[in-house]
Each structure stands twice: as C-alpha cells, then as structure tokens.
Design an enzyme around this catalytic site. Sequence first.
Site, mmCIF file in Angstrom:
data_model
loop_
_atom_site.group_PDB
_atom_site.id
_atom_site.type_symbol
_atom_site.label_atom_id
_atom_site.label_comp_id
_atom_site.label_asym_id
_atom_site.label_seq_id
_atom_site.Cartn_x
_atom_site.Cartn_y
_atom_site.Cartn_z
ATOM 1 N N ALA A 66 -0.419 65.057 39.515
ATOM 2 C CA ALA A 66 -1.123 65.612 38.364
ATOM 3 C C ALA A 66 -1.514 67.044 38.726
ATOM 4 O O ALA A 66 -1.558 67.412 39.892
ATOM 5 C CB ALA A 66 -2.358 64.774 38.070
ATOM 6 N N GLY A 110 0.498 61.493 41.020
ATOM 7 C CA GLY A 110 1.034 61.166 39.700
ATOM 8 C C GLY A 110 2.555 61.280 39.648
ATOM 9 O O GLY A 110 3.199 60.627 38.823
ATOM 10 N N GLU A 113 3.741 58.034 40.889
ATOM 11 C CA GLU A 113 3.415 57.040 39.857
ATOM 12 C C GLU A 113 4.365 57.133 38.669
ATOM 13 O O GLU A 113 4.781 56.117 38.112
ATOM 14 C CB GLU A 113 1.957 57.229 39.408
ATOM 15 C CG GLU A 113 0.981 56.876 40.521
ATOM 16 C CD GLU A 113 -0.456 57.259 40.197
ATOM 17 O OE1 GLU A 113 -0.677 58.439 39.866
ATOM 18 O OE2 GLU A 113 -1.333 56.404 40.271
ATOM 19 N N GLU A 133 -4.073 61.006 46.850
ATOM 20 C CA GLU A 133 -5.312 61.200 46.073
ATOM 21 C C GLU A 133 -6.563 61.127 46.934
ATOM 22 O O GLU A 133 -7.542 61.832 46.706
ATOM 23 C CB GLU A 133 -5.401 60.161 44.948
ATOM 24 C CG GLU A 133 -4.480 60.421 43.769
ATOM 25 C CD GLU A 133 -3.095 59.807 43.922
ATOM 26 O OE1 GLU A 133 -2.711 59.433 45.055
ATOM 27 O OE2 GLU A 133 -2.393 59.696 42.901
HETATM 28 N N1 CO8 Z 1 -1.390 70.646 41.082
HETATM 29 C C1 CO8 Z 1 -1.436 71.953 40.822
HETATM 30 N N2 CO8 Z 1 -0.733 72.869 41.547
HETATM 31 C C2 CO8 Z 1 0.046 72.391 42.551
HETATM 32 C C3 CO8 Z 1 0.131 71.031 42.861
HETATM 33 C C4 CO8 Z 1 -0.632 70.118 42.055
HETATM 34 N N3 CO8 Z 1 -0.580 68.791 42.231
HETATM 35 N N4 CO8 Z 1 0.961 70.875 43.921
HETATM 36 C C5 CO8 Z 1 1.382 72.109 44.253
HETATM 37 N N5 CO8 Z 1 0.829 73.044 43.430
HETATM 38 C C6 CO8 Z 1 1.029 74.493 43.466
HETATM 39 C C7 CO8 Z 1 0.301 75.119 44.633
HETATM 40 O O1 CO8 Z 1 -1.054 75.307 44.326
HETATM 41 C C8 CO8 Z 1 1.077 76.395 44.794
HETATM 42 O O2 CO8 Z 1 0.655 77.294 43.798
HETATM 43 P P1 CO8 Z 1 0.265 78.836 44.226
HETATM 44 O O3 CO8 Z 1 1.566 79.401 44.713
HETATM 45 O O4 CO8 Z 1 -0.212 79.413 42.937
HETATM 46 O O5 CO8 Z 1 -0.757 78.727 45.291
HETATM 47 C C9 CO8 Z 1 2.513 75.993 44.444
HETATM 48 O O6 CO8 Z 1 2.395 74.769 43.699
HETATM 49 C C10 CO8 Z 1 3.356 75.704 45.661
HETATM 50 O O7 CO8 Z 1 2.678 74.758 46.470
HETATM 51 P P2 CO8 Z 1 2.400 74.968 48.026
HETATM 52 O O8 CO8 Z 1 2.300 76.423 48.351
HETATM 53 O O9 CO8 Z 1 1.233 74.101 48.398
HETATM 54 O O10 CO8 Z 1 3.756 74.389 48.630
HETATM 55 P P3 CO8 Z 1 3.969 73.765 50.078
HETATM 56 O O11 CO8 Z 1 5.443 73.593 50.209
HETATM 57 O O12 CO8 Z 1 3.230 74.529 51.110
HETATM 58 O O13 CO8 Z 1 3.288 72.300 50.011
HETATM 59 C C11 CO8 Z 1 2.794 70.155 49.005
HETATM 60 C C12 CO8 Z 1 3.826 71.299 49.195
HETATM 61 C C13 CO8 Z 1 2.586 69.415 50.330
HETATM 62 C C14 CO8 Z 1 3.395 69.207 47.982
HETATM 63 C C15 CO8 Z 1 1.444 70.735 48.511
HETATM 64 O O14 CO8 Z 1 1.692 71.588 47.418
HETATM 65 C C16 CO8 Z 1 0.451 69.709 48.074
HETATM 66 O O15 CO8 Z 1 -0.166 69.048 48.902
HETATM 67 N N6 CO8 Z 1 0.283 69.514 46.730
HETATM 68 C C17 CO8 Z 1 -0.686 68.610 46.195
HETATM 69 C C18 CO8 Z 1 -0.206 67.186 46.316
HETATM 70 C C19 CO8 Z 1 -1.241 66.234 45.783
HETATM 71 O O16 CO8 Z 1 -2.341 66.127 46.294
HETATM 72 N N7 CO8 Z 1 -0.891 65.490 44.712
HETATM 73 C C20 CO8 Z 1 -1.772 64.531 44.115
HETATM 74 C C21 CO8 Z 1 -2.477 65.155 42.959
HETATM 75 S S1 CO8 Z 1 -3.738 64.076 42.314
HETATM 76 C C22 CO8 Z 1 -2.879 63.059 41.310
HETATM 77 O O17 CO8 Z 1 -1.709 63.141 41.119
HETATM 78 C C23 CO8 Z 1 -3.707 62.035 40.649
HETATM 79 C C24 CO8 Z 1 -2.884 61.277 39.670
HETATM 80 C C25 CO8 Z 1 -3.796 60.552 38.793
HETATM 81 C C26 CO8 Z 1 -3.058 60.061 37.611
HETATM 82 C C27 CO8 Z 1 -2.565 61.118 36.740
HETATM 83 C C28 CO8 Z 1 -3.632 61.607 35.858
HETATM 84 C C29 CO8 Z 1 -3.204 62.761 35.017
#
Ligand code: CO8
Length: 259
Positions: A66, A110, A113, A133
């Site tokens: 998400a 998400g 999921e 999460e």
């Molecule tokens: N949300 C928003 N932006 C994101 C997300 C995300 N989930 N994931 C990555 N991005 C963005 C980063 O902020 C970054 O943006 P910017 O360049 O502006 O800083 C860009 O994408 C590239 O990401 P990274 O620089 O972090 O890329 P890396 O290759 O270094 O890392 C990762 C990749 C490991 C995937 C890392 O981006 C990360 O950890 N992302 C978050 C993963 C996460 O925690 N996901 C779970 C989110 S919570 C969730 O899904 C709850 C679901 C609940 C049900 C759904 C309800 C709607």
Amino acid sequence: MPMPEHILVETRGAVGLVRLNRPQALNALCDALMLELGAALRAFDADEAIGAIVLTGSEKAFAAGADIKEMKDRGFADVVADDFIGNRWETVLEIRKPVIAAVAGFALGGGCELAMMCDLIIAADTAKFGQPEITLGVIPGAGGTQRLTRAVGKSKAMEMILTGRMMDAAEAERAGLVARVVPAAELIDEAVKLGERIASFSRPVVAMAKEAVNAAFESSLAEGVRLERRLFQSCFALADRAEGMAAFAEKRKPVFVHR
Ligand code: CO8
C-alpha cells in the site's frame, strides 16, 4: 473509462493483461491505482473476447505495498469512515474469469496480498514476497494473515508476519505460495501462455472450476465437496461437456461453443 494513469492495459489474444505502472513508487498501491485496477479488471471480466486475465508489475516490483506516504496521516476515524481496504481492494475477488498474478521483484505488504487474491501466482526467479507491515507498526490488512497462512502454513506465515522477513521465489515455490517459477525474461509470455490455455476451454466450465477451488477456502470439506458435486453435475447441462467427451471418443480436438 478515462485513460488510466497508473496502469497499462492491453490484450494478447484472449488474455487481458494489466500492468501496474507507478515506477517512481515501485508500484505502491495508492487509491487511484486501485480504482483504475478495479475498473480494468471489471472491463475484462465483461469482455466476451477475454477468457483469462494476467496481472503484473515491472521487473523490479510487482507492488511494494500500500502507499505508505498516502496512508501515513490517516487516523482511525478516517480509515473506518472510508472502509479503507474493503471498498477498493477486493475487486479482484469479484472477477469471475481466472486472474493470474505474474510476479517479478518485490511483492510486499498489500502487493503480496493483492497477488494472493488472484487465482494463482507465477513467479519470476527474481520475485520476493513479504509482509513487512510489522516494521511500520501495523499488521497486514488486505488478507495477508489469512491467505498467507492458508498458502504456506502457520509457522512460516507467523515467522514472515512477525519479523517482516522476505521469501525468495524458490522458497515461495517450495512452500506452495506460487504455482511455478520461471526465468524473469519469460514471465509475461509464460503467464499469457497459461492464460491462453485457460481461455481455450469452455468459459462456464472454467468459471465453475474456479468457483469450486475457491470454495475450499470458504467452507467445510463436506460443504465444499457438495458444491463441487453439484457443479460437476451441472456441467452435464452444457453442450461443451457433450462436445468434450464426444471429441475424446472420436479422437479429435473439441470445439467448445462457450468461448
Ligand atoms: N509506499 C510508498 N512509496 C514507496 C513504497 C510504498 N509502499 N515502497 C517504495 N516506495 C517509494 C520509495 O519511497 C522511493 O520513493 P523516493 O524515490 O521518492 O524516495 C521509491 O519508491 C523507490 O524505493 P526505494 O528507494 O526504497 O527502493 P529500494 O530498492 O532501496 O528498496 C524496498 C525497495 C525494499 C521495496 C523499499 O522500497 C521498501 O521497503 N518499501 C516499503 C515496503 C513496505 O513496507 N510495504 C508494506 C506497506 S504497508 C502495506 O502494504 C499494508 C497493506 C494493508 C492493506 C492495504 C490497505 C490499503
């Protein structure tokens, strides 16, 4: 439908292909994307020329979850009032045609999921699945605690959900989360080929087979078997059932009419 901003939609023969396309955010599933995805899936479901749907992302990410930036300032009252998740995340569950998730790169939170809501997952060898999460101070909210547990069993699901550890493609295949793993360069073609094969069979029979398998997750064994038996018997009302069996007996390829 207005031109979607966060997805790409195309057809390949009888297969509808939807690509999540928000590369700047690793396909984070913002509200606008989920609404576009829902509309595209519904349109393919209604399109008689389409027999199966493939949902995919980019080489780097199926979807990194998400959209955390969109979520971060929401309060309890907001998410309850808006029925956050329910009202736009579960469209994929309403689709009657088979939906194949073709996952390369990250399928997190998400994203994992969403892949698990699809009927089956094919993974590239680069795929990484996880429910991180817990690291954000929340729990999975779009079915992760339930579908991952059913897919891989309690211990592995607990471990992943309580620690945020990711699973690579090989482990996901061993654990039964994905149907199979293919080289990343072949992912889309393999998924489309699978979709084409499904689309070559009788549409109502495919729909009933999907419904029966999905019932395994919603019912007791006895209820599921009862449903299966009735659906199986229903097949005998179809011209396609007569054609399929006649073709076998006559050693020829069947020509299904409901396609
Ligand atoms: N949300 C928003 N932006 C994101 C997300 C995300 N989930 N994931 C990555 N991005 C963005 C980063 O902020 C970054 O943006 P910017 O360049 O502006 O800083 C860009 O994408 C590239 O990401 P990274 O620089 O972090 O890329 P890396 O290759 O270094 O890392 C990762 C990749 C490991 C995937 C890392 O981006 C990360 O950890 N992302 C978050 C993963 C996460 O925690 N996901 C779970 C989110 S919570 C969730 O899904 C709850 C679901 C609940 C049900 C759904 C309800 C709607």
